[in-house]
Scaffold this motif. Structure first.
Motif, PDB file in Angstrom:
ATOM      1  N   UNK A   1       0.818  -1.213   0.000  1.00  0.00           N
ATOM      2  CA  UNK A   1       0.000   0.000   0.000  1.00  0.00           C
ATOM      3  C   UNK A   1       0.852   1.263   0.000  1.00  0.00           C
ATOM      4  N   UNK A   2       1.832   1.300   0.883  1.00  0.00           N
ATOM      5  CA  UNK A   2       2.644   2.510   1.018  1.00  0.00           C
ATOM      6  C   UNK A   2       3.615   2.671  -0.146  1.00  0.00           C
TER       7      UNK A   2
ATOM      8  N   UNK B   1      -5.802   0.810  -4.137  1.00  0.00           N
ATOM      9  CA  UNK B   1      -4.551   0.107  -4.431  1.00  0.00           C
ATOM     10  C   UNK B   1      -4.793  -0.711  -5.698  1.00  0.00           C
ATOM     11  N   UNK B   2      -3.906  -0.620  -6.698  1.00  0.00           N
ATOM     12  CA  UNK B   2      -4.183  -1.316  -7.953  1.00  0.00           C
ATOM     13  C   UNK B   2      -4.067  -2.826  -7.837  1.00  0.00           C
ATOM     14  N   UNK B   3      -4.839  -3.496  -8.651  1.00  0.00           N
ATOM     15  CA  UNK B   3      -4.775  -4.953  -8.700  1.00  0.00           C
ATOM     16  C   UNK B   3      -3.554  -5.377  -9.494  1.00  0.00           C
ATOM     17  N   UNK B   4      -3.167  -6.622  -9.371  1.00  0.00           N
ATOM     18  CA  UNK B   4      -2.022  -7.094 -10.149  1.00  0.00           C
ATOM     19  C   UNK B   4      -2.328  -7.069 -11.641  1.00  0.00           C
ATOM     20  N   UNK B   5      -1.293  -6.924 -12.434  1.00  0.00           N
ATOM     21  CA  UNK B   5      -1.460  -6.986 -13.888  1.00  0.00           C
ATOM     22  C   UNK B   5      -0.859  -8.282 -14.392  1.00  0.00           C
ATOM     23  N   UNK B   6      -1.286  -8.704 -15.576  1.00  0.00           N
ATOM     24  CA  UNK B   6      -0.707  -9.888 -16.192  1.00  0.00           C
ATOM     25  C   UNK B   6       0.279  -9.413 -17.239  1.00  0.00           C
ATOM     26  N   UNK B   7       1.526  -9.470 -16.954  1.00  0.00           N
ATOM     27  CA  UNK B   7       2.597  -8.977 -17.826  1.00  0.00           C
ATOM     28  C   UNK B   7       2.267  -7.598 -18.369  1.00  0.00           C
TER      29      UNK B   7
ATOM     30  N   UNK C   1      -3.208  -9.718  -0.254  1.00  0.00           N
ATOM     31  CA  UNK C   1      -4.444  -9.258   0.385  1.00  0.00           C
ATOM     32  C   UNK C   1      -4.747  -7.814  -0.019  1.00  0.00           C
ATOM     33  N   UNK C   2      -3.705  -6.953   0.059  1.00  0.00           N
ATOM     34  CA  UNK C   2      -3.902  -5.551  -0.317  1.00  0.00           C
ATOM     35  C   UNK C   2      -4.352  -5.444  -1.767  1.00  0.00           C
ATOM     36  N   UNK C   3      -3.750  -6.259  -2.626  1.00  0.00           N
ATOM     37  CA  UNK C   3      -4.095  -6.197  -4.043  1.00  0.00           C
ATOM     38  C   UNK C   3      -5.507  -6.708  -4.294  1.00  0.00           C
ATOM     39  N   UNK C   4      -5.912  -7.711  -3.523  1.00  0.00           N
ATOM     40  CA  UNK C   4      -7.246  -8.279  -3.729  1.00  0.00           C
ATOM     41  C   UNK C   4      -8.327  -7.305  -3.261  1.00  0.00           C
TER      42      UNK C   4
ATOM     43  N   UNK D   1      -7.908  -3.978  -2.629  1.00  0.00           N
ATOM     44  CA  UNK D   1      -7.799  -2.627  -3.161  1.00  0.00           C
ATOM     45  C   UNK D   1      -7.859  -1.583  -2.067  1.00  0.00           C
ATOM     46  N   UNK D   2      -8.129  -2.015  -0.840  1.00  0.00           N
ATOM     47  CA  UNK D   2      -8.251  -1.081   0.268  1.00  0.00           C
ATOM     48  C   UNK D   2      -7.801  -1.780   1.540  1.00  0.00           C
ATOM     49  N   UNK D   3      -6.949  -1.117   2.336  1.00  0.00           N
ATOM     50  CA  UNK D   3      -6.556  -1.716   3.607  1.00  0.00           C
ATOM     51  C   UNK D   3      -6.638  -0.687   4.714  1.00  0.00           C
ATOM     52  N   UNK D   4      -7.019  -1.143   5.884  1.00  0.00           N
ATOM     53  CA  UNK D   4      -6.881  -0.302   7.071  1.00  0.00           C
ATOM     54  C   UNK D   4      -6.558  -1.189   8.258  1.00  0.00           C
ATOM     55  N   UNK D   5      -6.149  -0.604   9.382  1.00  0.00           N
ATOM     56  CA  UNK D   5      -5.649  -1.446  10.479  1.00  0.00           C
ATOM     57  C   UNK D   5      -6.693  -2.417  11.019  1.00  0.00           C
ATOM     58  N   UNK D   6      -7.960  -2.159  10.763  1.00  0.00           N
ATOM     59  CA  UNK D   6      -9.014  -3.030  11.267  1.00  0.00           C
ATOM     60  C   UNK D   6      -8.879  -4.474  10.777  1.00  0.00           C
ATOM     61  N   UNK D   7      -8.242  -4.637   9.614  1.00  0.00           N
ATOM     62  CA  UNK D   7      -8.129  -5.988   9.062  1.00  0.00           C
ATOM     63  C   UNK D   7      -7.079  -6.818   9.782  1.00  0.00           C
TER      64      UNK D   7
END
Ligand SMILES: Nc1ncnc2c1ncn2[C@@H]1O[C@H](COP(=O)(O)OP(=O)(O)OP(=O)(O)O)[C@@H](O)[C@H]1O
Ligand SMILES: [Mg+2]
Lengths: 260, 444
Positions: free
Chosen positions: B163-164, B234-240, B338-341, B343-349
């Motif tokens: 994320x950072x 947060x962006x998702x992974x790309x395929x090549x 997890x972050x990529x899946x 797209x959003x993270x916060x400490x609650x997770x």
């Protein structure tokens, strides 16, 4: 006679208790040295000082190995083992949930190199090293007569077998000095006889130096070249078995009258 | 045998009852819910288990036994020759690989089957993240025997790592992923130092504290981590380099444009699923290899008896730090995914309950058992989802299932089995161990 370990006025105190008090003696290369004395005399404590489990309160323990000489006092247990000392424990400390073979394979740790990446990618070098570990471990198990128990979990072995497995595991580190803490405790007479033969074999065929704590007087007198007697942390006698068995102090402190 | 089967069938039916035995139905126009018992399902389960159990009993009777060396030997039980041959086919180590490959192929094919919903794939994707977490913690707890209750901290480090890195330096997922693993591993090693001398309960409490400290820092360091608001988009992974969005960002191409097909949100889901599946399989592979390596044996020896382990010449400090570091490394990877899946993270997770869940996975699966932990991770994520129909009761059901499992199978679903190293009859070294001494051979 060349010395292998020289103890000079070694003491170990626990608070006010003087478990080991100013003990000096020499372990000579190629010999079996018996360490005897009544319960609580400080034998195991002395073992722990030599193998780095305890730091002696004072005194020095000097290692005069083939490759290098150094003080053992401040070394950690694993460093001591790497120098070429290996031990067994009075109360059996096997890796209970590993097979007998794996117990010995753990002993091969310092004789092999593979690291994290080697474990993951398993290059040819690591593969052959693993094969080497396995075949050496098998051979050592055969040496102590446990070849057919290789696949059994250590905790499922019979008591006598566990004692021998401890010896096998120590042998796997390829020591010059083997320290055995009451290897015959709890064994029946015929098992004790086998052990007697095994220890002699280790001395003669592998040219090992052995320091042996034992309460079984027949065994000790039979196989030791030298005997050291402790009582209340102090050394009370030292010499060949025949001489020690006739020593007045030893009889009074430990052996009792029937050994005269 | 029949009585035993009957007993097992009763027990399992009793266990299954709260899960599928009844439905809560809201009647039109009435307040409250009505319970409808599904006797038919219960009956089917009872009879099914009974039959399976009887069949298992039959097989057991004619089971071929293992000799101490681990090689299978033909049973001398007369008529059972065919049975034993079939059994041998499945039990032998060589045949486990094809079985695993088949399973993997099925898992790969799953998203392309009809009637598999996006939601189901999403749950499975999450389940695979937990497989990675479970196997990572398995290194620390299952193999090295270090009870770590703050494992979620490293998961958070991984997630925030991505994320950072994205937020401040615009790193892509694939650039950030290795960094997530490495940063988490570094945290693992650094936090490992102060607890080197601790064992058991004390270790558990201190690591629990570490996990909480990491979360609280993330929560309060507003200027850097954005505090409780977390990091979003947060962006998702790309395929090549190919994106899975409808509209590509500047200078990028989307997956559907590249292949010249219609845009579908399924693609994204299927890609994440396959990605995490590969990650989970990769983790299984690595952990399995580690477990049977020199280092793995050192970890297990340390778990069994630290003093004896040190007496074998093993540096227990290094062994502990490597276990903490490698375990944390997988948590870091899982965090990145997890972050990529999300797209959003916060400490609650990343609260303590996550650590507890992951630990439950390891204990349920069987400490140190790779396959067991994998199955447990899938079960722990999927079962509560299946039980969603019961809304507020589902956690109770889950708890009951956990307690029951621990009562009846305290060693876990699939207790770890020690590998048998087979004897090679053509290796002459193995046979003449009596008269040749090891030390002399190797000292030359
Ligand atoms: N870690 C320790 N802390 C305090 N006291 C200790 C410790 N280890 C040993 N002792 C004490 O030191 C003394 C010597 O113990 P040690 O175990 O060396 O005896 P031992 O000669 O091996 O006896 P045994 O024949 O019963 O094995 C005992 O009084 C024991 O209680
Ligand atoms: Mg003792």
């Amino acid at each position: 006679m060349t010395p292998l370990v020289v103890l000079d006025r070694v003491s170990k105190h626990f608070g006010g208790l003087k478990a080991v008090e100013r003990i000096s003696f020499t372990i000579n290369q190629g010999l079996i040295t018996g360490l005897i004395g009544p319960n609580g005399a400080g034998k195991t404590t002395l073992f722990n000082c030599i193998t780095g489990m305890y730091q002696p309160t004072s005194g020095s323990i000097t290692w005069c190995g083939a490759e290098k000489s150094c003080l053992l006092n401040r070394l950690k247990p694993h460093q001591v083992t790497r120098l070429g000392l290996a031990r067994t424990f009075q109360n059996i400390r096997l890796f209970a949930n590993m097979t007998a073979l794996e117990n010995v394979m753990v002993g091969r740790h310092i004789q092999s190199r593979a690291g994290i990446l080697g474990a993951i990618f398993k290059p040819a070098r690591v593969r052959s090293e693993e094969q080497e570990i396995i075949s050496q471990a098998r051979r050592i198990l055969g040496l102590v007569g446990l070849a057919d128990r290789a696949g059994g979990l250590a905790k499922n072995l019979a008591y006598g077998e566990q004692r021998r497995l401890e010896i096998a595991r120590a042998l796997a580190t390829e020591p010059q000095l083997l320290l055995l803490d009451e290897p015959a405790a709890g064994l029946n007479p015929s098992e004790t006889e086998d052990l007697d033969a095994l220890i002699k074999k280790l001395q003669q065929e592998l040219r090992l130096t052995i320091l042996l704590i034992e309460h079984d007087m027949k065994l000790v007198m039979n196989i030791s070249d030298e005997i050291v007697v402790l009582d209340h942390g102090e050394l009370i006698a030292q010499g060949p078995p025949a001489v020690v068995a006739r020593d007045r102090h030893v009889i009074a402190a430990y052996l009792g009258e029937e050994f005269c | 045998m029949f009585l035993l089967a009957l007993r097992d069938a009763c027990w399992l039916t009793l266990l299954a009852f709260p899960l599928i035995g009844f439905d809560l139905v809201q009647k039109y126009g009435e307040t409250g819910k009505e319970i409808i018992f599904e006797w038919q399902a219960i009956g089917t389960i009872f009879i099914g288990i009974l039959l399976i159990r009887l069949a298992a009993g039959f097989f057991k009777r004619y089971r071929i036994y293992r000799c101490p060396e681990g090689r299978l030997q033909e049973a001398k039980l007369g008529i059972s020759n065919i049975v034993s041959k079939v059994y041998r086919l499945f039990d032998h180590r060589l045949h486990q690989r094809p079985a695993l490959v088949t399973l993997f192929a099925l898992a790969v094919a799953l998203p392309f089957l009809p009637r598999v919903s996006n939601a189901a794939l999403d749950v499975l994707t999450l389940a695979f993240i937990y497989v990675v977490l479970g196997l990572g913690l398995n290194i620390v707890v299952g193999l090295a025997g270090l009870l770590d209750l703050g494992y979620v901290g490293f998961y958070a480090v991984g997630a925030y790592g991505y994320g950072l890195l994205y937020q401040y330096w615009g790193w892509s997922f694939w650039q950030a992923l290795p960094a997530c693993g490495m940063i988490a591993a570094l945290f693992g090693v650094v936090l490992g130092f102060p607890v080197l001398r601790l064992r058991g309960d004390y270790l558990a409490i201190v690591t629990l504290g570490f996990g909480e400290i990491i979360r609280i820092i993330l929560n309060n360091w507003d200027s850097f981590t954005n505090g409780p608001n977390g990091i979003s988009s947060i962006p998702r992974p790309t395929l090549m380099g190919l994106e899975f969005s409808r509209q590509a960002k500047e200078g990028a191409t989307t997956f559907h444009d590249f292949l010249n097909i219609e845009y579908s949100s399924n693609h994204k889901q299927i890609f994440m699923y396959l990605l995490l599946l590969s990650m989970a399989v990769f983790t299984m592979f690595v952990v399995e290899r580690l477990q049977h390596s020199r280092l793995g044996r050192a970890w297990i020896a340390m778990r069994e008896d630290e003093t004896a382990c040190a007496a074998m010449g093993i540096n227990t400090t290094l062994a502990k730090l490597s276990a903490f570091g490698l375990g944390a490394c997988w948590a870091g990877f899982a965090g990145g995914f997890f972050a990529a899946r999300q797209g959003f993270i916060n400490p609650e997770s990343f609260t303590f309950i996550e650590s507890a869940t992951i630990l439950a996975i390891v204990v349920l699966g069987g400490m140190g058992s790779t396959v067991g932990v994998t199955i447990a991770a899938l079960a722990v994520v999927i079962i509560p989802e299946l039980a969603r129909g019961f809304s507020q009761y589902r956690m109770i059901i889950f708890a009951v299932a956990l307690v029951a499992l621990m009562l009846f199978k305290p060693e876990g679903l699939l207790p770890a089995k020690r590998r048998m190293y087979e004897l090679h009859p053509d290796d002459p070294n193995d046979l003449n161990h009596e008269n040749q001494s090891v030390l002399e051979v190797t000292r030359q």
